[in-house]
Design an enzyme around this catalytic site. Structure first.
Site, short mmCIF file in Angstrom:
data_model
loop_
_atom_site.label_atom_id
_atom_site.label_comp_id
_atom_site.label_asym_id
_atom_site.label_seq_id
_atom_site.Cartn_x
_atom_site.Cartn_y
_atom_site.Cartn_z
N ARG A 113 70.14 18.70 32.95
CA ARG A 113 69.99 20.16 32.77
C ARG A 113 71.22 20.91 32.83
NH1 ARG A 113 65.55 21.86 32.19
NH2 ARG A 113 63.64 20.92 31.80
N ARG A 156 70.35 27.61 31.73
CA ARG A 156 69.64 28.81 31.92
C ARG A 156 70.77 29.69 33.33
NH1 ARG A 156 63.47 29.23 31.55
NH2 ARG A 156 64.20 27.29 32.52
N ARG A 159 72.06 31.54 23.90
CA ARG A 159 70.72 31.40 23.57
C ARG A 159 70.13 32.43 23.03
NH1 ARG A 159 66.07 32.59 25.86
NH2 ARG A 159 64.50 30.57 26.47
N ASP A 189 65.61 18.84 23.35
CA ASP A 189 64.90 18.46 24.61
C ASP A 189 64.39 17.45 23.49
OD1 ASP A 189 63.31 20.39 26.50
OD2 ASP A 189 61.53 19.18 25.13
N TYR A 232 52.73 15.27 27.43
CA TYR A 232 53.17 16.79 26.41
C TYR A 232 51.96 17.05 25.28
CZ TYR A 232 56.53 18.68 29.77
OH TYR A 232 57.48 18.27 31.04
#
Ligand code: CP3
Length: 350
Positions: A25, A29, A38, A75, A151
């Site tokens: 990652r 952010r 973004r 992702d 998921y």
């Protein structure tokens, strides 16, 4: 020719001058420039779907820190989205699916998607490769069949994997069906990333560590093995290394090493020296700095880096990384201190 192939050499346990480092990652952010891009994209998914913006954010951490690899900005959940489950991100809640797999009919209807549905990912790979101009290698990735299934069945994140585990014990045939489709899809997906220019690939098995002994081997490892066997391992005369990362998988390193992969990702609960003894010369090791240690002051970060480098010891075969993704609350200056410490202190071990 790559200007810096230290990462690829370490994965193949070939001699290197220092320990290469990248961070799971690494684009995200914690970087204000990521947040700005973004915002321009409008949403995380739009960011993934724009090859220009995905290229921009992939390169952002490399502009700040002398990292030894880039990772495709995308992702793992693009895959179930392409299968028709309808991925969306609810503000502050993480990923969710509009149509999770909740009944037998939906499960039986699940199929390997046409790779055209994921063309935007392959376009991003080609675009990033061009922008990198051979500075460092580009890593492609996917989720493991089991982690994707978590998921797909839960419909989002979960604390207890209640639905997945109920299915695993009550209707293992249904879960096996989903995993089989996921594995075949991931093989196509990663091979297409390799065709588009990915120079190494990593499979993220974030939730395999939640499985019981025996169930891990049957429901997660077996399908990662199948993927390893189905991947292109060479392109233009270059080896394409495969890294398997099961978070919480420290007790199964021998099993993971036996899949034929090139390297294992380790979380921070594992001792590197012991892990190295256990896997011998079968695979390289990647990890395993506690991402939360990045909250501490640079002097403490440096101490932890020195400890990990000493634990691994002399020679090649180690790629420095975090034991899981970087937190959004990380100070970028602390990341700079980490990368600098790895490069500086690792030279003594080569
Ligand atoms: O490493 C990189 O820089 C490449 C990009 C990358 C992302 N997700 C970007 C992302 C990679 C390799 C992933 C993998 C991923 N995605 C995993 C496996 C690794 C892991 O972390 O366990 C998983 C389980 C996912 C699913 C996912 N995507 C979750 C649970 C979330 C929400 C968590 C969060 O931090 O909000 C995402 C969103 C996501 N994927 C973000 C990023 C940068 C944050 C999205 C944003 O900008 O709001």
């Amino acid at each position: 020719m790559l200007k810096n192939d230290t990462f690829l050499r370490a994965l193949q346990r070939q001699p290197v001058d220092y320990t290469p480092v990248w961070l799971m990652r690494q684009a995200g952010r914690y970087l204000p420039e990521y947040c700005a891009t973004r915002k321009v994209a409008g949403s995380f998914l739009q960011l993934c779907k724009s090859k220009e913006l995905a290229t921009e954010v992939t390169l952002q951490p490399l502009e700040r820190f002398p990292l030894d690899a880039a990772i495709l900005f995308s992702d793992i959940l693009t895959v179930p989205d392409a299968m028709g489950l309808g991925l969306y991100f609810a503000e502050g809640e993480g990923p969710k699916f509009e149509r999770p797999l909740r009944d037998e009919a939906a499960i039986k209807a699940l199929a390997v998607p046409d790779m055209h549905e994921l063309q935007y990912v392959f376009d991003a790979v080609s675009s990033i490769r061009a922008a990198l101009d051979n500075r460092v290698p580009l890593i492609g990735f996917s989720g493991s069949p089991f982690t994707l299934a978590c998921y797909m069945i839960e419909g989002g994140g979960s604390d207890d994997f209640r639905r997945v585990k109920t299915m695993m014990y009550d209707r293992p045939d249904l879960l096996h069906h989903i995993l089989e489709i996921n594995a075949l899809t991931v093989i196509d997906y990663l091979n297409a990333q390799i065709d588009a220019g990915a120079q190494a690939v990593q499979i993220f098995d974030t939730w395999g560590g939640a499985l019981a002994y025996g169930k891990y081997q049957e429901f997660s490892l077996a399908y990662m093995s199948k993927i390893v066997a189905g991947l292109k391992r060479e392109k233009d005369g270059q080896r394409i290394p495969v890294i398997l990362f099961t978070k919480g998988g420290g007790q199964w390193l021998e099993d993971l090493a036996a899949t034929g992969c090139d390297a294992l990702g380790l979380d921070w609960t594992v001792n590197l020296a012991e892990a190295r003894r256990r896997v011998g010369d079968k695979v390289a090791l990647q990890g395993n700095f506690d991402p939360n240690a990045l909250f501490a002051k640079p002097v403490a970060i440096e101490q932890e880096v020195k400890r990990l480098l000493a634990d691994y010891g002399n020679g090649s075969g180690h790629v420095f990384n975090l034991g899981h993704g970087i937190s959004q609350f990380t100070n970028p200056e602390h990341v700079a201190a980490l990368v600098e410490a790895v490069h500086r202190h690792s030279k003594a071990y080569k």
